[in-house]
Scaffold this motif. Structure first.
Motif, PDB file in Angstrom:
ATOM      1  N   ARG A  48       0.813  -1.197   0.000  1.00  0.00           N
ATOM      2  CA  ARG A  48       0.000   0.000   0.000  1.00  0.00           C
ATOM      3  C   ARG A  48       0.856   1.260   0.000  1.00  0.00           C
ATOM      4  NH1 ARG A  48      -2.364   3.658   3.586  1.00  0.00           N
ATOM      5  NH2 ARG A  48      -4.545   4.164   3.103  1.00  0.00           N
ATOM      6  N   TRP A  78      -6.491  -2.061   0.957  1.00  0.00           N
ATOM      7  CA  TRP A  78      -5.668  -3.227   1.285  1.00  0.00           C
ATOM      8  C   TRP A  78      -4.269  -2.779   1.723  1.00  0.00           C
ATOM      9  CZ3 TRP A  78      -2.128  -2.110  -2.384  1.00  0.00           C
ATOM     10  CH2 TRP A  78      -2.587  -1.602  -3.622  1.00  0.00           C
ATOM     11  N   ASP A  79      -3.567  -3.668   2.404  1.00  0.00           N
ATOM     12  CA  ASP A  79      -2.177  -3.404   2.799  1.00  0.00           C
ATOM     13  C   ASP A  79      -1.193  -3.938   1.765  1.00  0.00           C
ATOM     14  OD1 ASP A  79      -2.920  -2.217   5.244  1.00  0.00           O
ATOM     15  OD2 ASP A  79      -3.078  -4.183   6.205  1.00  0.00           O
TER      16      ASP A  79
END
Length: 517
Positions: A211, A223-224
């Motif tokens: 991210r 989202w990461d």
């Protein structure tokens, strides 16, 4: 404008969040914050100006951004620009106002100098960008302060902004010379502005992005990390989805799509594309396809309706011309000229140099690219056998097939090819001089195509353009350079935990808004 982030602080922030390669290799789709996508083909590059696969533009489009973009509904909208461009009366100057809050992944601000550098890099033939010829009608770029640019064209060329999403990217001034092309191909760290920051590429396995913590669209992405896995086999890709090893899969098997999309815990969707050719490419510079009567024979010998309904289960919209039946430039009269008719096929064969039949090779991808071409190719092979035409199927990897067709060293190939969904693109790419796909058509420069496109490039009114395209589509049916089968849909399957996701009319999987619950 954001302040307080420097190149050094941006890199340190990135380093702190990087996880180990071992974690990524074993990551399941249910890992918190990790969105996992399974695609069918191997990536070639992360670099948008040299892209060759729409599947893998999920990577380039997440890392790099453009002045404008096509959204998932096929609408052109601003991205790094604050609005769509102002266009001069002579249609030769496009003026863009730029956002003042965009940072590259290394923390440096994006300015008009970066936009000027990026556009002028791709249009410079010395840089040999594979997508460069698409933009060769652009002349140069002038800056007007840090957040305003004027893009000058050599001649009117209305479609060029439609091609930016797929085939361009804004990167820092001087970065190409500093890092080299290989850096942009395999590890473009710090040089994009998008929601995804390149993390790692493990060949034949996955590419991962994390991210962007200072992305200009506040709150995005959700989202990461995104892990994009390479899973060529249909059954394995489906198994990954059902077992929780993937959140989203591309190129779902058409035969299973309807059943799977209603399975508990799974969702699915399909949307017609305006640029997805399902086509039998034919090299007009090589026998037997240098014979127009033979090409017309093949055109009438292919049962498009059966292929669309029985092989692709409705995921292909039949059309025998380079226009989708749902597209604004479609012409039914021209399409009817290509209708399946074995008696007519026999008549054209009798007029050709091969009245008793012949044989030719057909290249086909071993793994699905967008859709699986193998069953359709076998069906065409069996249909042409009725005319004593033997088709030798040559099954290879998608990269080999694509390079063979794109290089022009082929007789025929059954394939799925995706464009940005703009009416001029494929015609320009295949039938004008020095174009991206000129070799595919045996460097056929068709004067009628050139004349029609010249009108289309200078006109934005669709009602005025419809008669121009109607005449052009009749010409394409008459010349039968290729045997068009139809236009495929963008189809995906995804787990119920994925929210705010839909298939894109531009085909590339778009995860900008996707979230994980």
């Amino acid at each position: 404008m954001m302040h307080g982030l420097t190149r050094r602080s941006g890199l340190l922030a990135g380093a702190a969040s990087v996880l180990s390669s071992a974690w990524i290799r074993t990551a399941r789709a249910d890992e918190t914050g990790t969105l996992t996508v399974a695609l069918s083909t191997n990536p070639v590059t992360c670099d948008p100006i040299n892209s060759s696969s729409h599947d893998w533009e999920i990577i380039s489009e997440s890392i790099f951004e453009n002045l404008v973009e096509f959204d998932i509904d096929g609408n052109l909208k601003p991205q790094l620009a604050t609005a769509l461009p102002e266009i001069s009366a002579d249609a030769l100057v496009y003026t863009f106002e730029l956002r003042d809050d965009v940072l590259f992944h290394d923390g440096m601000p994006m300015t008009s100098e970066d936009v000027k550098y990026s556009l002028e890099y791709i249009i410079n033939p010395a840089n040999k960008a594979s997508r460069g010829p698409i933009f060769n009608r652009l002349s140069h770029v002038e800056t007007d302060g840090p957040h305003r640019v004027h893009v000058h064209l050599k001649v009117p060329f209305a479609p060029w902004t439609s091609f930016l999403t797929k085939f361009m990217g804004v990167f820092p001034k001087g970065s190409r010379e500093k890092y080299g092309n290989e850096y942009f191909r395999v590890s473009p760290k710090g040089v994009g502005t998008g929601p995804g920051m390149f993390e790692e590429w493990k060949p034949n396995d996955y590419i991962s992005m994390r991210r962007n913590p200072h992305y200009w669209q506040k709150g995005l992405p959700h989202w990461d990390r995104v892990v994009v896995k390479i899973v060529p086999e249909d059954a394995t890709r489906v198994a990954f989805l059902l077992a929780g090893q993937a959140d989203i899969i591309g190129a779902p098997p058409a035969r299973e799509f309807s059943r799977l999309k209603t399975r508990r815990g799974i969702q699915g969707g399909a949307v017609p594309t305006l640029g997805g050719w399902t086509v039998m490419f034919q090299n007009p510079s090589k026998p037997p396809f240098d014979d127009i009567e033979f090409r017309r024979c093949i055109q009438h010998a292919v049962d498009r309706k059966t292929i669309a309904e029985k092989i692709y289960y409705g995921l292909v919209e039949p059309s025998g011309i380079p226009a989708p039946a749902s597209g604004w430039w479609y012409d039914k009269k021209a399409d009817d000229m290509t209708a399946y008719n074995l008696d007519l096929a026999k008549q054209h064969l009798a007029k050709s140099r091969y009245p008793k039949g012949t044989e030719f090779d057909m290249d086909v991808s071993a793994e699905p690219y967008l859709l699986d071409a193998k069953d359709a190719a076998v069906f065409v092979q069996s249909e042409l056998a009725k005319l004593n035409i033997k088709v030798n199927l040559r099954v290879s990897s998608s990269q080999i097939v694509q390079s063979h067709i794109m290089g022009g060293g082929y007789q025929s190939g059954f394939a799925n090819f995706m464009s940005p969904g703009e009416a001029t693109y494929f015609l320009m790419a295949n039938f004008t001089a020095n174009s991206f796909m000129a070799n595919v058509s045996g460097n056929t420069v068709d004067p009628e195509v050139v004349a029609a496109l010249k009108i289309a490039f200078a006109e934005n009114d669709r009602e005025k353009l419809k008669p121009v395209y109607a005449k052009l589509m009749v010409h394409m049916a008459e010349t039968s350079y290729y045997t068009w089968v139809g236009y495929f849909a963008a189809a995906n399957l995804w787990r119920a935990r994925v929210k705010n996701f839909r298939p894109s009319r531009g085909l590339t999987i778009n995860v900008y808004d996707a979230s994980i619950s």
